[in-house]
Design a protein around this motif. Structure first.
Motif, PDB file in Angstrom:
ATOM      1  N   GLN A  31     105.845 -25.762  59.679  1.00  0.00           N
ATOM      2  CA  GLN A  31     104.955 -26.892  60.006  1.00  0.00           C
ATOM      3  C   GLN A  31     105.181 -27.550  61.187  1.00  0.00           C
ATOM      4  N   ASP A  32     106.485 -27.718  61.505  1.00  0.00           N
ATOM      5  CA  ASP A  32     107.013 -28.457  62.529  1.00  0.00           C
ATOM      6  C   ASP A  32     106.666 -27.687  63.970  1.00  0.00           C
ATOM      7  N   ILE A  33     106.836 -26.297  63.853  1.00  0.00           N
ATOM      8  CA  ILE A  33     106.510 -25.338  64.916  1.00  0.00           C
ATOM      9  C   ILE A  33     104.920 -25.425  65.113  1.00  0.00           C
ATOM     10  N   VAL A  37     102.832 -26.569  68.504  1.00  0.00           N
ATOM     11  CA  VAL A  37     101.913 -25.969  69.301  1.00  0.00           C
ATOM     12  C   VAL A  37     100.445 -26.629  69.170  1.00  0.00           C
ATOM     13  N   GLY A  38     100.102 -27.140  68.303  1.00  0.00           N
ATOM     14  CA  GLY A  38      98.973 -27.831  68.166  1.00  0.00           C
ATOM     15  C   GLY A  38      98.055 -26.887  67.117  1.00  0.00           C
ATOM     16  N   VAL A  39      98.477 -26.016  66.133  1.00  0.00           N
ATOM     17  CA  VAL A  39      97.900 -25.215  65.670  1.00  0.00           C
ATOM     18  C   VAL A  39      98.085 -25.469  63.967  1.00  0.00           C
ATOM     19  N   SER A  40      97.413 -24.851  63.147  1.00  0.00           N
ATOM     20  CA  SER A  40      97.786 -25.106  61.643  1.00  0.00           C
ATOM     21  C   SER A  40      99.028 -24.128  61.319  1.00  0.00           C
ATOM     22  N   LYS A  41      99.501 -24.216  60.150  1.00  0.00           N
ATOM     23  CA  LYS A  41     100.785 -23.369  60.007  1.00  0.00           C
ATOM     24  C   LYS A  41     100.146 -21.977  59.408  1.00  0.00           C
ATOM     25  N   ALA A  42      98.959 -21.968  58.987  1.00  0.00           N
ATOM     26  CA  ALA A  42      98.408 -20.672  58.809  1.00  0.00           C
ATOM     27  C   ALA A  42      98.211 -19.802  59.927  1.00  0.00           C
ATOM     28  N   THR A  43      98.027 -20.491  61.227  1.00  0.00           N
ATOM     29  CA  THR A  43      98.055 -19.664  62.563  1.00  0.00           C
ATOM     30  C   THR A  43      99.617 -19.049  62.695  1.00  0.00           C
ATOM     31  N   VAL A  44     100.508 -19.876  62.508  1.00  0.00           N
ATOM     32  CA  VAL A  44     101.738 -19.496  62.669  1.00  0.00           C
ATOM     33  C   VAL A  44     102.049 -18.219  61.772  1.00  0.00           C
ATOM     34  N   ASN A  50     107.360 -15.324  58.544  1.00  0.00           N
ATOM     35  CA  ASN A  50     108.212 -16.407  57.758  1.00  0.00           C
ATOM     36  C   ASN A  50     108.900 -16.751  59.073  1.00  0.00           C
ATOM     37  N   LYS A  51     109.628 -17.849  59.049  1.00  0.00           N
ATOM     38  CA  LYS A  51     110.565 -18.783  59.886  1.00  0.00           C
ATOM     39  C   LYS A  51     111.864 -17.559  60.475  1.00  0.00           C
ATOM     40  N   GLU A  52     112.430 -16.676  59.434  1.00  0.00           N
ATOM     41  CA  GLU A  52     113.513 -15.681  59.802  1.00  0.00           C
ATOM     42  C   GLU A  52     112.856 -14.647  60.988  1.00  0.00           C
ATOM     43  N   ALA A  53     111.645 -14.187  60.710  1.00  0.00           N
ATOM     44  CA  ALA A  53     110.879 -13.266  61.488  1.00  0.00           C
ATOM     45  C   ALA A  53     110.705 -13.714  62.979  1.00  0.00           C
ATOM     46  N   LEU A  54     110.243 -14.972  62.790  1.00  0.00           N
ATOM     47  CA  LEU A  54     110.168 -15.887  64.322  1.00  0.00           C
ATOM     48  C   LEU A  54     111.476 -16.127  64.847  1.00  0.00           C
TER      49      LEU A  54
END
Length: 201
Positions: A31-33, A37-44, A50-54
């Motif tokens: 959610q912080d990320i 960016v200015g988008v929804s968590k769903a977009t991330v 997941n965060k690990e993949a990022l």
């Protein structure tokens, strides 16, 4: 006006890097990320499972370079293992010093992530190579201190260019590491001791 959804991973990766630098990997949420960016968590989550993949994608070039160094030191021993490992790791630390600084203090947490499990094994092999595969405690202690010290501090010196930092780190490594073989003891060139009867105190 609503902001456009990022067309590639690049904007999300950049935002993740900025957030990790501020609050660390553990302290950053998806959610912080998304907010950065200015988008929804769903977009991330559309771009990253997941965060690990990022984080894995963010650190992919660095991880590939570490694996390549591990392959280079495989099978080496003694002075050669120590030299190749030290020079190779210093080169990586200088090249990726900003990325290392970004995650400084997070390495114990990162090593618990499945995607980074192999890094712990590589780290152990690097320490052994830094010690020249010597069984002596002094060699192993010096190797771990030097390896960890390089990783923990190299990102602090933004005032030094790459060549200056590399030379400084290599000089430190050469002074700090214990030679993997015992030096020739004082005495005659063949290593035999002086005659005690002629030695003065």
């Amino acid at each position: 006006m609503a902001r456009a959804v990022p067309e590639t991973h690049a904007e999300i990766l950049a935002a993740a890097g900025r957030r990790f630098a501020v609050t660390g990997y553990k302290g950053t949420s998806l959610q912080d990320i998304a907010r950065e960016v200015g988008v929804s968590k769903a977009t991330v989550l559309y771009h990253f499972a997941n965060k690990e993949a990022l984080l894995s994608e963010l650190m992919a070039p660095e991880l590939a370079a570490v694996v390549e160094l591990d392959q280079r030191i495989a099978g080496l021993a003694g002075d050669r293992a120590q030299r190749v490992a030290a020079e190779g790791f210093v080169d990586l630390a200088v090249r990726f010093r900003r990325q290392i600084a970004l995650l400084r203090g997070e390495f114990p947490v990162l090593l618990q992530q499945p995607a980074f499990a192999h890094v712990q094994q590589i780290s152990e092999r690097l320490v052994a190579a830094f010690a020249g595969h010597s069984p002596r405690p002094a060699a192993r202690v010096a190797a771990l201190v030097v390896l960890a010290g390089i990783a923990e501090t190299c990102g602090e010196f933004d005032d030094l260019d790459d060549d200056e930092l590399r030379d400084a780190l290599l000089g430190l490594v050469r002074r700090a590491l214990v030679p993997p073989t015992d030096p020739t003891p004082p005495g005659r060139p063949d290593g035999s001791p002086h005659d005690d009867s002629t030695t003065t105190v």
